[in-house]
Design a protein around this motif. Sequence first.
Motif, mmCIF file in Angstrom:
data_model
loop_
_atom_site.group_PDB
_atom_site.id
_atom_site.type_symbol
_atom_site.label_atom_id
_atom_site.label_comp_id
_atom_site.label_asym_id
_atom_site.label_seq_id
_atom_site.Cartn_x
_atom_site.Cartn_y
_atom_site.Cartn_z
ATOM 1 N N ASN A 166 -16.314 -98.583 -85.362
ATOM 2 C CA ASN A 166 -15.071 -97.923 -85.776
ATOM 3 C C ASN A 166 -15.138 -96.410 -85.579
ATOM 4 O O ASN A 166 -14.771 -95.637 -86.470
ATOM 5 C CB ASN A 166 -14.753 -98.239 -87.244
ATOM 6 C CG ASN A 166 -14.397 -99.696 -87.453
ATOM 7 O OD1 ASN A 166 -13.613 -100.262 -86.695
ATOM 8 N ND2 ASN A 166 -14.990 -100.314 -88.469
ATOM 9 N N GLY A 194 -7.353 -96.082 -84.938
ATOM 10 C CA GLY A 194 -7.337 -95.870 -86.377
ATOM 11 C C GLY A 194 -6.492 -96.848 -87.152
ATOM 12 O O GLY A 194 -6.844 -97.257 -88.262
ATOM 13 N N LYS A 195 -5.352 -97.235 -86.587
ATOM 14 C CA LYS A 195 -4.443 -98.185 -87.255
ATOM 15 C C LYS A 195 -4.151 -97.773 -88.697
ATOM 16 O O LYS A 195 -4.182 -98.592 -89.622
ATOM 17 C CB LYS A 195 -5.028 -99.600 -87.213
ATOM 18 C CG LYS A 195 -5.193 -100.157 -85.796
ATOM 19 C CD LYS A 195 -5.752 -101.570 -85.818
ATOM 20 C CE LYS A 195 -5.783 -102.181 -84.442
ATOM 21 N NZ LYS A 195 -6.650 -101.471 -83.483
ATOM 22 N N ASP A 196 -3.886 -96.482 -88.895
ATOM 23 C CA ASP A 196 -3.503 -95.930 -90.203
ATOM 24 C C ASP A 196 -4.602 -96.042 -91.261
ATOM 25 O O ASP A 196 -4.337 -95.970 -92.460
ATOM 26 C CB ASP A 196 -2.222 -96.592 -90.730
ATOM 27 C CG ASP A 196 -1.000 -96.203 -89.919
ATOM 28 O OD1 ASP A 196 -1.030 -95.130 -89.276
ATOM 29 O OD2 ASP A 196 -0.017 -96.958 -89.915
ATOM 30 N N ARG A 197 -5.856 -96.197 -90.820
ATOM 31 C CA ARG A 197 -6.955 -96.254 -91.784
ATOM 32 C C ARG A 197 -7.423 -94.847 -92.168
ATOM 33 O O ARG A 197 -7.146 -93.875 -91.470
ATOM 34 C CB ARG A 197 -8.131 -97.036 -91.198
ATOM 35 C CG ARG A 197 -7.858 -98.511 -90.990
ATOM 36 C CD ARG A 197 -9.053 -99.209 -90.365
ATOM 37 N NE ARG A 197 -9.303 -98.746 -89.003
ATOM 38 C CZ ARG A 197 -10.398 -99.064 -88.317
ATOM 39 N NH1 ARG A 197 -11.356 -99.792 -88.863
ATOM 40 N NH2 ARG A 197 -10.552 -98.626 -87.075
ATOM 41 N N ALA A 198 -8.122 -94.780 -93.283
ATOM 42 C CA ALA A 198 -8.749 -93.523 -93.672
ATOM 43 C C ALA A 198 -9.810 -93.154 -92.632
ATOM 44 O O ALA A 198 -10.334 -94.010 -91.924
ATOM 45 C CB ALA A 198 -9.382 -93.646 -95.049
ATOM 46 N N PHE A 274 -13.724 -94.245 -88.790
ATOM 47 C CA PHE A 274 -12.649 -94.870 -89.556
ATOM 48 C C PHE A 274 -13.240 -95.816 -90.601
ATOM 49 O O PHE A 274 -14.285 -96.438 -90.396
ATOM 50 C CB PHE A 274 -11.718 -95.651 -88.625
ATOM 51 C CG PHE A 274 -10.978 -94.777 -87.658
ATOM 52 C CD1 PHE A 274 -9.818 -94.117 -88.038
ATOM 53 C CD2 PHE A 274 -11.449 -94.598 -86.370
ATOM 54 C CE1 PHE A 274 -9.134 -93.300 -87.146
ATOM 55 C CE2 PHE A 274 -10.774 -93.778 -85.469
ATOM 56 C CZ PHE A 274 -9.615 -93.133 -85.862
ATOM 57 N N ASP A 276 -12.472 -98.960 -93.658
ATOM 58 C CA ASP A 276 -11.555 -100.016 -94.061
ATOM 59 C C ASP A 276 -11.017 -99.786 -95.458
ATOM 60 O O ASP A 276 -9.911 -100.208 -95.796
ATOM 61 C CB ASP A 276 -12.251 -101.381 -93.994
ATOM 62 C CG ASP A 276 -12.545 -101.785 -92.556
ATOM 63 O OD1 ASP A 276 -11.750 -101.411 -91.678
ATOM 64 O OD2 ASP A 276 -13.562 -102.451 -92.324
ATOM 65 N N GLU A 277 -11.824 -99.118 -96.311
ATOM 66 C CA GLU A 277 -11.348 -98.843 -97.662
ATOM 67 C C GLU A 277 -10.294 -97.738 -97.645
ATOM 68 O O GLU A 277 -10.208 -96.936 -96.718
ATOM 69 C CB GLU A 277 -12.505 -98.440 -98.581
ATOM 70 C CG GLU A 277 -13.174 -97.117 -98.230
ATOM 71 C CD GLU A 277 -14.332 -97.288 -97.276
ATOM 72 O OE1 GLU A 277 -15.165 -96.370 -97.201
ATOM 73 O OE2 GLU A 277 -14.397 -98.338 -96.608
ATOM 74 N N VAL A 278 -9.498 -97.679 -98.678
ATOM 75 C CA VAL A 278 -8.407 -96.711 -98.766
ATOM 76 C C VAL A 278 -8.951 -95.380 -99.243
ATOM 77 O O VAL A 278 -9.710 -95.295 -100.198
ATOM 78 C CB VAL A 278 -7.319 -97.207 -99.746
ATOM 79 C CG1 VAL A 278 -6.241 -96.136 -99.910
ATOM 80 C CG2 VAL A 278 -6.713 -98.509 -99.250
ATOM 81 N N ASN A 279 -8.577 -94.333 -98.562
ATOM 82 C CA ASN A 279 -8.908 -92.972 -98.971
ATOM 83 C C ASN A 279 -7.700 -92.395 -99.708
ATOM 84 O O ASN A 279 -6.640 -92.240 -99.118
ATOM 85 C CB ASN A 279 -9.236 -92.132 -97.736
ATOM 86 C CG ASN A 279 -9.646 -90.710 -98.090
ATOM 87 O OD1 ASN A 279 -9.416 -90.255 -99.200
ATOM 88 N ND2 ASN A 279 -10.246 -90.031 -97.136
#
Length: 285
Positions: A166, A194-198, A274, A276-279
Amino acid sequence: MALITFTTDFGTKDHFVGAVKGAIYTELPEATIVDITHEITPFNITETAYVVKNAYKSFPKGTIHIIGVDSELSIRNKHIAIFLDDHYFICPDNGVISMIASEIQPTKIVEINIHNHIESSFPVLDVFVKVAGFIARGGKLDVVGKEIQSYKKMIEIQPKVNQERNTIIGGIVYIDNYGNVISNISKKIFTEIGKDRAFKITARRYTFDKVFHQYNEIVDFSVEDIRQYDGNKLALFNSANYLEIAIYRSNLKTVGGASTLLGLRYRDRITIEFFDEVNPDFTPI
């Protein structure tokens, strides 16, 4: 009337720029010549590619672009003329066209062969001008050279993507007049991977977890003294849609730019990781 742009690393101290322009007017008295820049760092192909890519699109279709950087003819550095995106490019085959052609497939590429009739140690003057004049008068590329199917590609123009880890690994390809550093990581590839990931951007020992849309987004305009934001570092996608690391309201003579203040140099690595968890601080682009 021919419209011709001119990009070189000649500088303006010597006679080279004036001599080439004079030769163009001799060939095409009604031509309009636009200088993109003559301040390219000597022999810097990556810098040239970035500048030309982001300048040529503002010109009308049919414009002829002469690129005179690292243009000495050799077995490994041939001369080519390209029709790409309805524009003509006359340049050495040294990778300078890579950044443009990576997104838009050339319609035709020819290896210029009029050197057989012209002996020159200054090919931009003696060869490129002749080719530009011929094209401007309606000449076909097949006449000035033999069609070829490929051009020299520069690996460093494109960032590397590691889907398993990633990450996007890019590098600095240009430092602008404000000292801001521009990478080869486009907004397009950032969005696709990135697909809108943190994320976390790393450049030397500095990290960023937010990318701005414009420079002054870093400022809270509700505070009384907004000068406190001068000199703050930020990451953004610039007008050319490439990831840039900048210093807000930088002044190279007083505050300094990102290159000097952060110690970032041409070809330095920039990495985006990148998650997977939300930042909670992450703002999607």
